[in-house]
Design an enzyme around this catalytic site. Sequence first.
Site, PDB file in Angstrom:
ATOM      1  CE  LYS A 194      -7.704   2.672 -60.617  1.00  0.00           C
ATOM      2  NZ  LYS A 194      -8.684   3.778 -60.149  1.00  0.00           N
TER       3      LYS A 194
ATOM      4  CE1 TYR B  24      -7.589   1.362 -65.332  1.00  0.00           C
ATOM      5  CE2 TYR B  24      -6.856  -0.634 -65.091  1.00  0.00           C
ATOM      6  CZ  TYR B  24      -7.735   0.180 -64.830  1.00  0.00           C
ATOM      7  OH  TYR B  24      -8.465   0.074 -63.638  1.00  0.00           O
TER       8      TYR B  24
ATOM      9  CB  THR C 235      -7.212  -2.167 -60.840  1.00  0.00           C
ATOM     10  OG1 THR C 235      -7.355  -3.363 -61.622  1.00  0.00           O
ATOM     11  CG2 THR C 235      -6.093  -1.331 -61.092  1.00  0.00           C
ATOM     12  CG  ASP C 236      -7.032  -7.802 -60.527  1.00  0.00           C
ATOM     13  OD1 ASP C 236      -7.118  -6.902 -61.403  1.00  0.00           O
ATOM     14  OD2 ASP C 236      -7.579  -8.851 -60.765  1.00  0.00           O
ATOM     15  CD  GLU C 237      -5.879  -4.537 -65.856  1.00  0.00           C
ATOM     16  OE1 GLU C 237      -5.195  -3.682 -66.480  1.00  0.00           O
ATOM     17  OE2 GLU C 237      -7.084  -4.844 -66.122  1.00  0.00           O
TER      18      GLU C 237
END
Length: 340
Positions: free
Chosen positions: A151, A147, A123-125
Amino acid sequence: MRLLVSGGAGFIGSEFVRQTISNHPEDRVVVLDKLTYAGNVRNLDPVAQSANYRFVEGDICDGTLVAELVRDVDAIVNFAAESHVDRSLEAPGQFIQTDVFGTYVLLEAARASGVERFLQVSTDEVYGDVEEGSSTEHDPLRPRSPYSASKAGGEMMVWAYRASYSLPVITTRGSNTYGPYQYPEKIIPLFITNAIDDQLLPIYGDGSAVRDYIHVADHARGIDTALRQGTAGQDYNVGYGGATSGGEVADLVLGALDKPASLKQHVRDRLGHDRRYSVNSDRLRGLGWRPLVPLDHGLRETVQWYRENEQWWRPLKSGEFWEFYRRNYKPLQADAAQGL
Ligand code: NAD
Ligand code: DAU
């Protein structure tokens, strides 16, 4: 290709499976999914009768089951994850278990059987809050929520298997995704389904945090491009290239449903709320991929899908959904009362 798609009964994974069965009829697809609250085998109804598709209910943390399934595949595409930031803030443990340990279990099975490709859907997060500019694949990972940290932890296990065992891995870092079959806890399906029922749309804080919303069909095609045309060992950002605030999402949804602005309700902000994500997707574009669905069009279509598929989402908005909802959403005044 013979593919093992873990987490394939979720939102993006099921779109990837539907696309694969339709675009690559010569492939064989096995879906492994635990069917958590977010997983729904009905998302795979459109391919359920296909001869080259099989569904296995199970956990990616189950090493015995995973080893058995991986023995017969050429590639693994791992979508399986706990995926909702707000749930990670309440209970991080399951995120570490699935997103980090589960990824390790899949990697270990891949190492033993020698797969040709291991694609980790990230994810870009993982880049954390991006004040200005856009993240490239060379940027450091600075996750800020349980979260995104889980990741990033999964990604680091992937990197370790690339460096230590030369496993042919690829990572994709997708931006905030919307479209049909998305569990109604994420902002777009939550706001659509609440608005259909004339319920308030809870906007965190002042509603100014922005996300780069990409349609699920574009995201899944991006993952497929990276899988088939990407270079082993590379990471690929997958973004649309926009910046839409929470307040703007509410306005777009209300506009599409012809509902009043009075349904907007500002609520207590998310803890550690990342203000902005933005990715540069030039590397994936270099493989011929580009997003095709404009946000206004995709959003209107998505609104229409939720209107026409109430039998899909109504059963999901019950019981545990509302228990979490009540724990998660607090009035703005709660911030002041707690001196936040
Ligand atoms: P989702 O929550 O809709 O689906 C996750 C799926 O994984 C579900 O079917 C669930 O049952 C399954 N699963 C969870 N734990 C499992 C386990 N231990 N074993 C087997 N299956 C398990 O998530 P999504 O939105 O489709 O996201 C898919 C992937 O894409 C995730 O890895 C997520 O981090 C990533 N991602 C999501 C977005 C987004 O905006 N939704 C954007 C970028 C990346
Ligand atoms: O960017 C990719 C990520 O996008 C994925 O990795 C995650 O799995 C996915 O859940 C999503 O994370 P976000 O936290 O960005 O998505 P969410 O829909 O939860 O929130 C989007 C924005 O909207 C964010 O700024 C918070 C805000 N928001 C969210 C909800 C659920 C609200 O204002 N109100 C809400 O009720």
